[in-house]
Design a protein around this motif. Structure first.
Motif, PDB file in Angstrom:
ATOM      1  N   VAL A  54     -17.076  -2.944   6.227  1.00 22.77           N
ATOM      2  CA  VAL A  54     -16.240  -2.847   5.111  1.00 22.77           C
ATOM      3  C   VAL A  54     -15.959  -4.613   4.519  1.00 22.77           C
ATOM      4  N   GLY A  55     -15.659  -5.452   5.444  1.00 18.55           N
ATOM      5  CA  GLY A  55     -15.666  -6.721   5.133  1.00 18.55           C
ATOM      6  C   GLY A  55     -16.985  -7.200   4.620  1.00 18.55           C
ATOM      7  N   GLU A  56     -18.036  -7.050   5.252  1.00 17.21           N
ATOM      8  CA  GLU A  56     -19.087  -7.542   4.646  1.00 17.21           C
ATOM      9  C   GLU A  56     -19.751  -6.922   3.412  1.00 17.21           C
ATOM     10  N   LYS A  57     -19.418  -5.423   3.207  1.00 16.67           N
ATOM     11  CA  LYS A  57     -19.648  -4.992   1.742  1.00 16.67           C
ATOM     12  C   LYS A  57     -18.878  -5.668   0.673  1.00 16.67           C
ATOM     13  N   LEU A  58     -17.402  -5.894   0.843  1.00 18.64           N
ATOM     14  CA  LEU A  58     -16.716  -6.481  -0.002  1.00 18.64           C
ATOM     15  C   LEU A  58     -16.819  -7.971  -0.250  1.00 18.64           C
ATOM     16  N   GLU A  59     -17.529  -8.798   0.714  1.00 17.91           N
ATOM     17  CA  GLU A  59     -17.851 -10.101   0.576  1.00 17.91           C
ATOM     18  C   GLU A  59     -18.983  -9.880  -0.401  1.00 17.91           C
ATOM     19  N   MET A  69       0.949  -1.184  -0.069  1.00 17.50           N
ATOM     20  CA  MET A  69       0.095  -0.057   0.035  1.00 17.50           C
ATOM     21  C   MET A  69       0.817   1.277   0.253  1.00 17.50           C
ATOM     22  N   THR A  70       0.791   2.171  -0.937  1.00 20.22           N
ATOM     23  CA  THR A  70       1.453   3.357  -0.887  1.00 20.22           C
ATOM     24  C   THR A  70       0.418   4.511  -0.363  1.00 20.22           C
ATOM     25  N   THR A  71       0.976   5.523  -0.121  1.00 23.96           N
ATOM     26  CA  THR A  71       0.263   6.815   0.481  1.00 23.96           C
ATOM     27  C   THR A  71      -0.536   7.286  -0.418  1.00 23.96           C
ATOM     28  N   GLU A  72      -0.352   7.089  -1.828  1.00 23.78           N
ATOM     29  CA  GLU A  72      -1.340   7.702  -2.887  1.00 23.78           C
ATOM     30  C   GLU A  72      -2.624   6.938  -2.971  1.00 23.78           C
ATOM     31  N   GLU A  73      -2.503   5.450  -2.245  1.00 27.22           N
ATOM     32  CA  GLU A  73      -3.783   4.656  -2.023  1.00 27.22           C
ATOM     33  C   GLU A  73      -4.599   4.844  -0.998  1.00 27.22           C
ATOM     34  N   VAL A  74      -4.050   5.363   0.195  1.00 29.84           N
ATOM     35  CA  VAL A  74      -4.782   5.500   1.447  1.00 29.84           C
ATOM     36  C   VAL A  74      -4.588   6.914   2.030  1.00 29.84           C
ATOM     37  N   LYS A  75      -5.498   7.462   2.467  1.00 32.70           N
ATOM     38  CA  LYS A  75      -5.495   8.738   2.938  1.00 32.70           C
ATOM     39  C   LYS A  75      -6.315   8.531   4.462  1.00 32.70           C
ATOM     40  N   VAL A  76      -5.753   8.922   5.382  1.00 33.50           N
ATOM     41  CA  VAL A  76      -6.207   8.981   6.761  1.00 33.50           C
ATOM     42  C   VAL A  76      -6.085  10.401   7.449  1.00 33.50           C
ATOM     43  N   SER A  77      -7.329  10.947   7.932  1.00 34.06           N
ATOM     44  CA  SER A  77      -7.463  12.081   8.487  1.00 34.06           C
ATOM     45  C   SER A  77      -8.040  11.987   9.916  1.00 34.06           C
ATOM     46  N   TYR A  78      -7.790  13.013  10.897  1.00 37.44           N
ATOM     47  CA  TYR A  78      -8.189  12.925  12.217  1.00 37.44           C
ATOM     48  C   TYR A  78      -8.607  14.578  12.577  1.00 37.44           C
ATOM     49  N   THR A  79      -9.919  14.573  13.037  1.00 44.32           N
ATOM     50  CA  THR A  79     -10.596  15.894  13.227  1.00 44.32           C
ATOM     51  C   THR A  79     -10.968  15.801  14.614  1.00 44.32           C
ATOM     52  N   GLY A  80     -10.574  16.925  15.506  1.00 41.81           N
ATOM     53  CA  GLY A  80     -10.990  17.020  16.954  1.00 41.81           C
ATOM     54  C   GLY A  80      -9.968  16.285  18.061  1.00 41.81           C
ATOM     55  N   PHE A  81      -9.155  15.543  17.365  1.00 43.13           N
ATOM     56  CA  PHE A  81      -8.290  14.977  18.274  1.00 43.13           C
ATOM     57  C   PHE A  81      -6.895  14.670  17.601  1.00 43.13           C
ATOM     58  N   ILE A 122      -5.283  -2.054  10.823  1.00 46.65           N
ATOM     59  CA  ILE A 122      -6.523  -2.492  10.546  1.00 46.65           C
ATOM     60  C   ILE A 122      -6.745  -1.923   9.296  1.00 46.65           C
ATOM     61  N   ILE A 123      -6.241  -0.595   8.679  1.00 43.39           N
ATOM     62  CA  ILE A 123      -6.498  -0.218   7.444  1.00 43.39           C
ATOM     63  C   ILE A 123      -5.564  -1.083   6.386  1.00 43.39           C
ATOM     64  N   ASN A 124      -4.592  -1.214   6.814  1.00 41.94           N
ATOM     65  CA  ASN A 124      -3.583  -2.379   5.976  1.00 41.94           C
ATOM     66  C   ASN A 124      -4.321  -3.797   5.616  1.00 41.94           C
ATOM     67  N   LYS A 125      -4.949  -4.206   6.550  1.00 42.92           N
ATOM     68  CA  LYS A 125      -5.887  -5.535   6.586  1.00 42.92           C
ATOM     69  C   LYS A 125      -6.921  -5.192   5.483  1.00 42.92           C
ATOM     70  N   LEU A 126      -7.550  -4.230   5.539  1.00 45.87           N
ATOM     71  CA  LEU A 126      -8.784  -3.806   4.764  1.00 45.87           C
ATOM     72  C   LEU A 126      -8.090  -3.725   3.086  1.00 45.87           C
ATOM     73  N   ASN A 127      -7.028  -3.041   3.417  1.00 45.15           N
ATOM     74  CA  ASN A 127      -6.437  -2.656   1.925  1.00 45.15           C
ATOM     75  C   ASN A 127      -6.232  -3.886   1.008  1.00 45.15           C
ATOM     76  N   LEU A 128      -5.746  -4.903   1.697  1.00 46.46           N
ATOM     77  CA  LEU A 128      -5.707  -6.303   1.177  1.00 46.46           C
ATOM     78  C   LEU A 128      -6.911  -6.892   0.423  1.00 46.46           C
ATOM     79  N   GLN A 139      -6.277  -1.587  -7.305  1.00 46.41           N
ATOM     80  CA  GLN A 139      -6.031  -0.010  -7.803  1.00 46.41           C
ATOM     81  C   GLN A 139      -7.114   0.723  -7.224  1.00 46.41           C
ATOM     82  N   SER A 140      -7.360   0.301  -5.867  1.00 49.31           N
ATOM     83  CA  SER A 140      -8.439   1.049  -5.096  1.00 49.31           C
ATOM     84  C   SER A 140      -7.893   2.133  -4.380  1.00 49.31           C
ATOM     85  N   ILE A 141      -8.623   3.088  -4.154  1.00 45.39           N
ATOM     86  CA  ILE A 141      -8.112   4.441  -3.311  1.00 45.39           C
ATOM     87  C   ILE A 141      -9.102   4.366  -1.967  1.00 45.39           C
ATOM     88  N   MET A 142      -8.316   4.493  -0.843  1.00 42.37           N
ATOM     89  CA  MET A 142      -9.379   4.437   0.448  1.00 42.37           C
ATOM     90  C   MET A 142      -8.711   5.747   1.169  1.00 42.37           C
TER      91      MET A 142
END
Length: 97
Positions: A84-89, A1-13, A26-32, A37-40
């Motif tokens: 996410v796992g349920e939707k992907l299945e 997973m590269t940084t172009e494929e996943v963006k994580v942001s935090y607001t309020g903390f 957890i995000i890495n497990k999801l990305n698998l 060629q998904s973007i998360m």
């Protein structure tokens, strides 16, 4: 997973390094599990003691958005992972049947 494929942001903390590592695990497990060629994008927000999480997965094959809330960030991330796992299945079962 590269940084172009996943963006994580935090607001309020600002999460601790331990929480940040847990979320990235957890995000890495999801990305698998996502289509190739998904973007998360994952957004975590703290408002009045309640965490809200949103994960968006965009690809040419499927677009998925899940939301969850919890007072514990780790529990929230587990809820998001399960949703996410349920939707992907479901997507896989429709695509490959």
């Amino acid at each position: 997973m590269t940084t172009e494929e996943v963006k994580v942001s935090y607001t309020g903390f600002e999460p601790t390094s331990e929480i940040r590592s847990s979320l990235y695990y957890i995000i890495n497990k999801l990305n698998l599990k996502t289509p190739s060629q998904s973007i998360m994008a994952a957004t975590f927000t703290l408002t009045n003691g309640l965490f809200e999480g949103v994960i968006k997965i965009s690809s040419t094959a499927e677009n998925i958005v899940v939301k969850a809330t919890d007072v514990q960030l780790v529990e929230l991330s587990n809820k998001l992972f399960d949703k996410v796992g349920e939707k992907l299945e479901k997507w896989r079962s429709l695509r490959f049947d």
